[in-house]
Design a protein around this motif. Structure first.
Motif, PDB file in Angstrom:
ATOM      1  N   ASN A   1      32.677  29.002 -20.478  1.00 17.32           N
ATOM      2  CA  ASN A   1      32.062  28.258 -19.374  1.00 17.32           C
ATOM      3  C   ASN A   1      31.045  27.237 -19.887  1.00 17.32           C
ATOM      4  O   ASN A   1      30.938  26.125 -19.360  1.00 17.32           O
ATOM      5  N   ILE A   2      30.303  27.621 -20.926  1.00 16.34           N
ATOM      6  CA  ILE A   2      29.334  26.690 -21.526  1.00 16.34           C
ATOM      7  C   ILE A   2      30.061  25.482 -22.124  1.00 16.34           C
ATOM      8  O   ILE A   2      29.625  24.331 -21.954  1.00 16.34           O
ATOM      9  N   LYS A   3      31.162  25.740 -22.821  1.00 11.03           N
ATOM     10  CA  LYS A   3      31.948  24.636 -23.388  1.00 11.03           C
ATOM     11  C   LYS A   3      32.453  23.706 -22.294  1.00 11.03           C
ATOM     12  O   LYS A   3      32.407  22.473 -22.428  1.00 11.03           O
ATOM     13  N   ALA A   4      32.941  24.315 -21.220  1.00  9.78           N
ATOM     14  CA  ALA A   4      33.474  23.504 -20.114  1.00  9.78           C
ATOM     15  C   ALA A   4      32.382  22.643 -19.491  1.00  9.78           C
ATOM     16  O   ALA A   4      32.615  21.473 -19.142  1.00  9.78           O
ATOM     17  N   LEU A   5      31.188  23.200 -19.378  1.00  8.47           N
ATOM     18  CA  LEU A   5      30.074  22.431 -18.818  1.00  8.47           C
ATOM     19  C   LEU A   5      29.635  21.308 -19.756  1.00  8.47           C
ATOM     20  O   LEU A   5      29.295  20.211 -19.314  1.00  8.47           O
ATOM     21  N   ALA A   6      29.643  21.587 -21.044  1.00 10.93           N
ATOM     22  CA  ALA A   6      29.179  20.606 -22.026  1.00 10.93           C
ATOM     23  C   ALA A   6      30.044  19.347 -22.034  1.00 10.93           C
ATOM     24  O   ALA A   6      29.554  18.243 -22.277  1.00 10.93           O
ATOM     25  N   ILE A   7      31.336  19.528 -21.772  1.00  7.50           N
ATOM     26  CA  ILE A   7      32.243  18.359 -21.795  1.00  7.50           C
ATOM     27  C   ILE A   7      32.519  17.828 -20.386  1.00  7.50           C
ATOM     28  O   ILE A   7      33.345  16.927 -20.213  1.00  7.50           O
ATOM     29  N   GLN A   8      31.833  18.399 -19.399  1.00  7.18           N
ATOM     30  CA  GLN A   8      32.044  17.980 -18.012  1.00  7.18           C
ATOM     31  C   GLN A   8      31.378  16.618 -17.765  1.00  7.18           C
ATOM     32  O   GLN A   8      30.165  16.471 -17.888  1.00  7.18           O
ATOM     33  N   ASN A   9      32.190  15.627 -17.411  1.00  4.82           N
ATOM     34  CA  ASN A   9      31.667  14.275 -17.186  1.00  4.82           C
ATOM     35  C   ASN A   9      31.096  14.070 -15.779  1.00  4.82           C
ATOM     36  O   ASN A   9      30.331  13.136 -15.549  1.00  4.82           O
ATOM     37  N   SER A  10      31.484  14.919 -14.886  1.00  3.56           N
ATOM     38  CA  SER A  10      31.039  14.739 -13.494  1.00  3.56           C
ATOM     39  C   SER A  10      29.618  15.242 -13.262  1.00  3.56           C
ATOM     40  O   SER A  10      29.055  15.056 -12.186  1.00  3.56           O
ATOM     41  N   LEU A  11      29.038  15.909 -14.271  1.00  4.65           N
ATOM     42  CA  LEU A  11      27.674  16.429 -14.146  1.00  4.65           C
ATOM     43  C   LEU A  11      26.713  15.617 -15.010  1.00  4.65           C
ATOM     44  O   LEU A  11      27.070  15.158 -16.092  1.00  4.65           O
ATOM     45  N   ASN A  12      25.494  15.469 -14.521  1.00 11.20           N
ATOM     46  CA  ASN A  12      24.499  14.788 -15.343  1.00 11.20           C
ATOM     47  C   ASN A  12      23.841  15.795 -16.288  1.00 11.20           C
ATOM     48  O   ASN A  12      24.076  17.008 -16.200  1.00 11.20           O
ATOM     49  N   ASP A  13      23.001  15.317 -17.190  1.00 14.02           N
ATOM     50  CA  ASP A  13      22.392  16.172 -18.208  1.00 14.02           C
ATOM     51  C   ASP A  13      21.566  17.303 -17.605  1.00 14.02           C
ATOM     52  O   ASP A  13      21.602  18.450 -18.084  1.00 14.02           O
ATOM     53  N   ALA A  14      20.812  16.989 -16.588  1.00 15.30           N
ATOM     54  CA  ALA A  14      19.957  17.999 -15.962  1.00 15.30           C
ATOM     55  C   ALA A  14      20.784  19.120 -15.339  1.00 15.30           C
ATOM     56  O   ALA A  14      20.439  20.305 -15.439  1.00 15.30           O
ATOM     57  N   GLN A  15      21.888  18.743 -14.698  1.00 17.47           N
ATOM     58  CA  GLN A  15      22.765  19.747 -14.075  1.00 17.47           C
ATOM     59  C   GLN A  15      23.421  20.635 -15.143  1.00 17.47           C
ATOM     60  O   GLN A  15      23.514  21.858 -14.982  1.00 17.47           O
ATOM     61  N   LYS A  16      23.874  20.002 -16.223  1.00 20.60           N
ATOM     62  CA  LYS A  16      24.479  20.773 -17.320  1.00 20.60           C
ATOM     63  C   LYS A  16      23.466  21.753 -17.916  1.00 20.60           C
ATOM     64  O   LYS A  16      23.763  22.931 -18.149  1.00 20.60           O
ATOM     65  N   LYS A  17      22.269  21.231 -18.146  1.00 24.69           N
ATOM     66  CA  LYS A  17      21.209  22.054 -18.743  1.00 24.69           C
ATOM     67  C   LYS A  17      20.902  23.277 -17.877  1.00 24.69           C
ATOM     68  O   LYS A  17      20.777  24.401 -18.390  1.00 24.69           O
ATOM     69  N   ALA A  18      20.786  23.067 -16.576  1.00 20.70           N
ATOM     70  CA  ALA A  18      20.453  24.166 -15.656  1.00 20.70           C
ATOM     71  C   ALA A  18      21.568  25.208 -15.620  1.00 20.70           C
ATOM     72  O   ALA A  18      21.316  26.426 -15.660  1.00 20.70           O
ATOM     73  N   ALA A  19      22.819  24.730 -15.551  1.00 18.95           N
ATOM     74  CA  ALA A  19      23.960  25.652 -15.481  1.00 18.95           C
ATOM     75  C   ALA A  19      24.108  26.446 -16.779  1.00 18.95           C
ATOM     76  O   ALA A  19      24.350  27.663 -16.767  1.00 18.95           O
ATOM     77  N   ILE A  20      23.938  25.751 -17.906  1.00 22.90           N
ATOM     78  CA  ILE A  20      24.062  26.425 -19.205  1.00 22.90           C
ATOM     79  C   ILE A  20      22.904  27.404 -19.412  1.00 22.90           C
ATOM     80  O   ILE A  20      23.091  28.487 -19.994  1.00 22.90           O
ATOM     81  N   ALA A  21      21.724  27.062 -18.935  1.00 22.63           N
ATOM     82  CA  ALA A  21      20.571  27.964 -19.066  1.00 22.63           C
ATOM     83  C   ALA A  21      20.834  29.296 -18.364  1.00 22.63           C
ATOM     84  O   ALA A  21      20.461  30.365 -18.870  1.00 22.63           O
ATOM     85  N   THR A  22      21.492  29.238 -17.214  1.00 21.74           N
ATOM     86  CA  THR A  22      21.841  30.474 -16.482  1.00 21.74           C
ATOM     87  C   THR A  22      22.791  31.341 -17.303  1.00 21.74           C
ATOM     88  O   THR A  22      22.622  32.573 -17.390  1.00 21.74           O
ATOM     89  N   LEU A  23      23.777  30.690 -17.910  1.00 21.34           N
ATOM     90  CA  LEU A  23      24.755  31.427 -18.726  1.00 21.34           C
ATOM     91  C   LEU A  23      24.102  31.997 -19.990  1.00 21.34           C
ATOM     92  O   LEU A  23      24.389  33.126 -20.396  1.00 21.34           O
ATOM     93  N   VAL A  24      23.211  31.217 -20.602  1.00 24.35           N
ATOM     94  CA  VAL A  24      22.504  31.686 -21.806  1.00 24.35           C
ATOM     95  C   VAL A  24      21.622  32.887 -21.473  1.00 24.35           C
ATOM     96  O   VAL A  24      21.531  33.850 -22.249  1.00 24.35           O
ATOM     97  N   ASN A  25      20.983  32.859 -20.322  1.00 22.11           N
ATOM     98  CA  ASN A  25      20.159  34.007 -19.891  1.00 22.11           C
ATOM     99  C   ASN A  25      21.015  35.263 -19.719  1.00 22.11           C
ATOM    100  O   ASN A  25      20.581  36.373 -20.063  1.00 22.11           O
ATOM    101  N   HIS A  26      22.220  35.079 -19.193  1.00 20.95           N
ATOM    102  CA  HIS A  26      23.138  36.213 -19.055  1.00 20.95           C
ATOM    103  C   HIS A  26      23.540  36.754 -20.422  1.00 20.95           C
ATOM    104  O   HIS A  26      23.628  37.973 -20.631  1.00 20.95           O
ATOM    105  N   ILE A  27      23.757  35.833 -21.363  1.00 21.97           N
ATOM    106  CA  ILE A  27      24.096  36.236 -22.735  1.00 21.97           C
ATOM    107  C   ILE A  27      22.951  37.056 -23.340  1.00 21.97           C
ATOM    108  O   ILE A  27      23.181  38.084 -23.986  1.00 21.97           O
ATOM    109  N   HIS A  28      21.718  36.622 -23.125  1.00 25.67           N
ATOM    110  CA  HIS A  28      20.562  37.355 -23.657  1.00 25.67           C
ATOM    111  C   HIS A  28      20.454  38.753 -23.032  1.00 25.67           C
ATOM    112  O   HIS A  28      20.019  39.700 -23.699  1.00 25.67           O
TER     113      HIS A  28
END
Length: 209
Positions: free
Chosen positions: A65-92
């Protein structure tokens, strides 16, 4: 003389019975110990292997999911960062659970490598470095595959050990059965021999009349 021979035979029989009973008791003790070891193997298979396999599955899902978000063109940097932060927190969150399980030395090394990749993902996501996020995610996924192989190998070792214990217990059980049959046959023989002795009649001497 006959009484002495009878006493000697009884002593021998008592010794044989005592030896057989000791063997049976030792066999039972050994089987109980084996049962404890088999139970430990089963607990290890569940707590340290099957559950960890589920953790690895969750890790992999988050990373994809993180990879998919990182290459997602329809999202801006802030949106990607927020979504990935949620996934990283789950990983932790999973990290804490993973560390509570029993890890082999090799597994510890791979897990440290995985944690490093996760940290790299988190840092680069905050800096909007999406190519590096994708690369670190790929590296983490490769490490997960190595961890997954360890789960399979360790699980097989525990399963083989448990099967070996089962075979040993079966052998001891067969030995016990054989010894009990011998004891039963010996007891039956002694009873029959005793009855025969009781039924023996000494012929009377012929009368002189």
């Amino acid at each position: 003389m006959k009484q002495q021979n009878s006493t000697t035979n009884k002593t021998k029989a008592a010794i044989v019975f005592l030896i057989v009973m000791i063997i049976i008791l030792l066999s039972n003790f050994y089987r109980l110990q084996n049962s404890k070891k088999a139970n430990e193997d089963i607990n290890t298979l569940f707590n340290d292997r099957l559950i960890v396999t589920d953790y690895i599955f969750q890790y992999a899902n988050d990373l994809h999911n993180i990879k998919a978000l990182a290459i997602q063109n329809s999202l801006n940097d802030a949106q990607k960062k927020a979504a990935i932060a949620t996934l990283v927190n789950h990983i932790h969150t999973i990290d804490k659970l993973y560390l509570k399980t029993s890890l082999t030395p090799k597994e510890k090394n791979f897990f440290v490598s995985f944690l490093a990749s996760s940290t790299t993902i988190e840092i680069n996501s905050k800096n909007f470095n999406w190519p590096q996020v994708t690369q670190s995610s790929d590296q983490a996924i490769k490490t997960l595959k190595l961890l997954s192989r360890i789960q399979i190998n360790e699980g097989k070792i525990k399963l083989d050990h448990s099967n070996s214990i089962h075979r040993e217990n079966t052998t001891w059980g067969e030995l016990q059965t054989a010894l009990l049959v011998v004891l039963g046959a010996a007891a039956l023989y002694l009873l029959i021999a005793k009855r025969k002795k009781i039924k023996v009649k000494i012929p009377e001497s012929p009368s002189m009349n």
